[in-house]
Design an enzyme around this catalytic site. Structure first.
Site, PDB file in Angstrom:
ATOM      1  N   ASP A 392       0.819  -1.229   0.000  1.00  0.00           N
ATOM      2  CA  ASP A 392       0.000   0.000   0.000  1.00  0.00           C
ATOM      3  C   ASP A 392       0.846   1.270   0.000  1.00  0.00           C
ATOM      4  O   ASP A 392       0.472   2.257  -0.642  1.00  0.00           O
ATOM      5  CB  ASP A 392      -0.906   0.038   1.245  1.00  0.00           C
TER       6      ASP A 392
HETATM    7  P1  NAP Z   1       0.939  -4.002   3.098  1.00  0.00           P
HETATM    8  O1  NAP Z   1       0.316  -3.032   2.155  1.00  0.00           O
HETATM    9  O2  NAP Z   1       0.093  -4.550   4.179  1.00  0.00           O
HETATM   10  O3  NAP Z   1       1.536  -5.183   2.183  1.00  0.00           O
HETATM   11  C1  NAP Z   1       2.364  -6.153   2.710  1.00  0.00           C
HETATM   12  C2  NAP Z   1       2.733  -7.088   1.583  1.00  0.00           C
HETATM   13  O4  NAP Z   1       3.727  -7.977   2.089  1.00  0.00           O
HETATM   14  C3  NAP Z   1       1.578  -7.960   1.113  1.00  0.00           C
HETATM   15  O5  NAP Z   1       1.065  -7.513  -0.127  1.00  0.00           O
HETATM   16  C4  NAP Z   1       2.164  -9.386   1.042  1.00  0.00           C
HETATM   17  O6  NAP Z   1       2.019  -9.892  -0.291  1.00  0.00           O
HETATM   18  C5  NAP Z   1       3.652  -9.181   1.364  1.00  0.00           C
HETATM   19  N1  NAP Z   1       4.190 -10.234   2.217  1.00  0.00           N
HETATM   20  C6  NAP Z   1       3.618 -10.819   3.292  1.00  0.00           C
HETATM   21  N2  NAP Z   1       4.420 -11.761   3.797  1.00  0.00           N
HETATM   22  C7  NAP Z   1       5.533 -11.785   3.024  1.00  0.00           C
HETATM   23  C8  NAP Z   1       6.721 -12.550   3.035  1.00  0.00           C
HETATM   24  N3  NAP Z   1       6.955 -13.506   3.947  1.00  0.00           N
HETATM   25  N4  NAP Z   1       7.657 -12.294   2.081  1.00  0.00           N
HETATM   26  C9  NAP Z   1       7.442 -11.350   1.144  1.00  0.00           C
HETATM   27  N5  NAP Z   1       6.337 -10.595   1.084  1.00  0.00           N
HETATM   28  C10 NAP Z   1       5.382 -10.811   2.013  1.00  0.00           C
HETATM   29  O7  NAP Z   1       2.239  -3.401   3.795  1.00  0.00           O
HETATM   30  P2  NAP Z   1       2.850  -1.941   3.779  1.00  0.00           P
HETATM   31  O8  NAP Z   1       3.175  -1.509   2.393  1.00  0.00           O
HETATM   32  O9  NAP Z   1       3.940  -1.973   4.809  1.00  0.00           O
HETATM   33  O10 NAP Z   1       1.670  -1.005   4.244  1.00  0.00           O
HETATM   34  C11 NAP Z   1       1.172  -1.022   5.580  1.00  0.00           C
HETATM   35  C12 NAP Z   1      -0.337  -0.943   5.577  1.00  0.00           C
HETATM   36  O11 NAP Z   1      -0.816  -1.108   6.922  1.00  0.00           O
HETATM   37  C13 NAP Z   1      -0.843   0.404   5.092  1.00  0.00           C
HETATM   38  O12 NAP Z   1      -2.034   0.236   4.349  1.00  0.00           O
HETATM   39  C14 NAP Z   1      -1.127   1.138   6.392  1.00  0.00           C
HETATM   40  O13 NAP Z   1      -2.105   2.148   6.230  1.00  0.00           O
HETATM   41  C15 NAP Z   1      -1.630   0.005   7.255  1.00  0.00           C
HETATM   42  N6  NAP Z   1      -1.503   0.316   8.686  1.00  0.00           N
HETATM   43  C16 NAP Z   1      -0.289   0.581   9.228  1.00  0.00           C
HETATM   44  C17 NAP Z   1      -0.202   0.953  10.551  1.00  0.00           C
HETATM   45  C18 NAP Z   1       1.133   1.318  11.181  1.00  0.00           C
HETATM   46  O14 NAP Z   1       1.121   1.855  12.273  1.00  0.00           O
HETATM   47  N7  NAP Z   1       2.246   1.015  10.548  1.00  0.00           N
HETATM   48  C19 NAP Z   1      -1.347   1.024  11.336  1.00  0.00           C
HETATM   49  C20 NAP Z   1      -2.592   0.684  10.759  1.00  0.00           C
HETATM   50  C21 NAP Z   1      -2.652   0.336   9.427  1.00  0.00           C
HETATM   51  P3  NAP Z   1       2.078 -11.462  -0.584  1.00  0.00           P
HETATM   52  O15 NAP Z   1       1.093 -12.104   0.333  1.00  0.00           O
HETATM   53  O16 NAP Z   1       1.730 -11.579  -2.025  1.00  0.00           O
HETATM   54  O17 NAP Z   1       3.493 -11.902  -0.278  1.00  0.00           O
END
Ligand code: NAP
Length: 465
Positions: A392
């Site tokens: 994301d």
């Molecule tokens: P993300 O959008 O949640 O995407 C994580 C990606 O990691 C997934 O598409 C997954 O795809 C891949 N993944 C999972 N396990 C894996 C592995 N073992 N090896 C390789 N890839 C793997 O993560 P992000 O880009 O870090 O974004 C964070 C999201 O969380 C945002 O939407 C944010 O708004 C939300 N959020 C964050 C917080 C905070 O405090 N940080 C709080 C609330 C919400 P595959 O399954 O295809 O591998």
């Protein structure tokens, strides 16, 4: 008993330690020092209070401290990095529970002694009970959702907010009676506590599991407010200061997270995000687009000869626990004369500062970590942007597609790099549940597989070049 001025002086020193400690927590380089200083401040405040008030025997104090410290040490050492939010939720809940117990005791003590409670103190006691109980039960639900003891999906039903409003009004009515009527029946106190606990549950169950970090930060703020209220009730200055610091820093963190996701707090609390509604809704469609995958061998060549490499870590890096291997890879690239930088998005991962903590654990030098604002205009010059388990936070739809649920969320401009390699296991969406146009970009190559396994193979391949 200690002379009053010495108690206040000790509390002042403890408060100064909290404030300086908080300031130091603002940078990864000084954060461990900040943590230690704040803990020393807390120890000082506890010891002064216990010695001054002589509530317990020293044996009880020591037994309590040894058990508490041993439990805390065990929890901190054994908790997995990806389970930190649950632990914080649990500790928050205990903070709220402590305020609930102290405030209830402060109500019961004068009642049992037949003494009157001043109106101001009565109101503060009721507020402390309400906020403490909501924090306790809300945090336990947040913990259960994150620990997957219960479903992480939002649980909603029609008229939910009206129902919560009725409970809240019931608490207010009973609370007013407890303050006004010196001899109000005891069942009213039990009812206020029970209803407030119920309210905490009902406020958190409609929120999706992935939004829990924001909720935890908000509950953290509540626990601070409850502690500050309790400080007023028992006339303890250091508790008022510490509570106010927790209350304000919690609300600041909540705001930072909402802003980084371009969502309002009310959308997080009442939007039931992550319940499946967002998945597939809005955002780019992948129809007719194709994905180009890359072999480990080809990716290794690109990385080995990159002059500038920007690593973009995300939640997948934390899941794969690949932080140590990524540092090894960066060292190899640097040895070949390349410059390596890490681009940190404020909400990458599942808790604030997740990526900073993860990379610090692998001893990645702090000066290689760049915030979004510092790095975004450097992507254009980067030979390779290596996206590891991030989705994301690198989705260009946030910039260009008004129909996307994440439209307006600030993102890392990875698509501007000369070449982009995305490492993930398949085409699964991230937390927001939407397609990512970056994966279909002409300059993007997908390296499929678990991040740790792929990175380990990349390291071996680069070494053999
Ligand atoms: P993300 O959008 O949640 O995407 C994580 C990606 O990691 C997934 O598409 C997954 O795809 C891949 N993944 C999972 N396990 C894996 C592995 N073992 N090896 C390789 N890839 C793997 O993560 P992000 O880009 O870090 O974004 C964070 C999201 O969380 C945002 O939407 C944010 O708004 C939300 N959020 C964050 C917080 C905070 O405090 N940080 C709080 C609330 C919400 P595959 O399954 O295809 O591998």
């Amino acid at each position: 008993m200690i002379p009053h001025f010495l108690v206040e002086l000790g509390y002042l020193v403890a408060s100064a330690f909290f404030i300086v400690g908080l300031k130091w927590l603002g940078s990864p380089a000084t954060a461990p020092r900040g943590n230690r200083l704040s803990s020393i401040g807390m120890l000082l405040a506890i010891v002064i209070t216990l010695v001054d008030i002589e509530i317990l025997s020293w044996t009880n104090v020591l037994i309590g401290m040894v058990i508490g410290s041993a439990l805390g040490l065990w929890m901190a050492r054994s908790v997995k990095m990806t389970s930190m939010p649950q632990m914080v939720a649990l500790l928050n809940g205990f903070g709220g529970g402590a305020s609930l117990l102290v405030a209830s005791a402060e109500y019961l003590k004068p009642r049992l002694l037949g003494e009157a409670i001043a109106t101001g103190t009565g109101v503060t006691i009721q507020l402390s009970i309400l906020i403490g109980a909501v924090t306790l039960s809300g945090s336990l639900i947040a913990w259960a959702k994150l620990q997957e003891v219960m479903t992480g999906k939002p649980i909603t039903w029609p008229g939910q907010q009206f129902f919560n409003a009725v409970i809240f009004l019931g608490i207010v009515a009973l609370g007013v009676m407890l303050v006004v009527q010196g001899d109000a029946p005891m069942w009213m106190l039990a009812a206020v506590i029970g209803l407030a606990l119920l309210l905490g549950v009902f406020l958190v169950i409609p929120i999706g599991g992935a939004d829990m970090p924001v909720v935890i930060s908000l509950l953290n703020s509540y626990s601070g407010i409850a502690a500050a209220m309790t400080g007023f009730v028992i006339d303890n200055h250091v508790l008022i200061i510490a509570g106010a610091l927790v209350g304000s820093s919690g609300i600041i963190l909540t705001r930072i997270m909402c802003k980084a996701m371009n969502r309002s707090l009310s959308n997080v609390l009442f939007g039931a995000f992550g319940g499946g509604g967002a998945a597939g809704g809005g955002g780019a469609s992948a129809e007719g687009l194709s994905v180009r995958s890359i072999s480990v061998e080809d990716a290794a060549v690109q990385l080995a000869y990159a002059r500038t490499l920007i690593v973009v870590p995300g939640y997948g890096l934390a899941v794969a626990q690949a932080q140590h291997v990524v540092r090894e890879l960066a060292e190899l690239v640097a040895r070949n004369g390349g410059q390596v930088k890490y681009a940190i998005h404020p909400v990458a991962g599942r808790m604030p500062g997740h990526m900073n903590v993860l990379l610090a654990e692998a001893n990645v030098p702090y000066d290689q970590l760049y915030d979004m604002d510092q790095i975004n205009d450097q992507f254009e010059q980067a030979d390779v942007a290596l996206v590891i388990g991030a989705n994301d936070v690198v989705n260009p739809a946030a910039r260009s597609d008004p129909s996307s649920p994440i439209y307006g969320m600030p993102i890392l401009d990875v698509d501007k790099a000369k070449s982009i390699i995305v490492m993930k296991r398949g085409m699964n969406p991230g937390f927001a549940g939407i397609e990512n146009a970056l994966f279909y970009h002409p300059r993007t190559a997908m390296l499929f597989g678990d991040a740790k396994q792929s990175l380990t193979r990349l390291v071996a391949e680069i070494k053999s070049l």
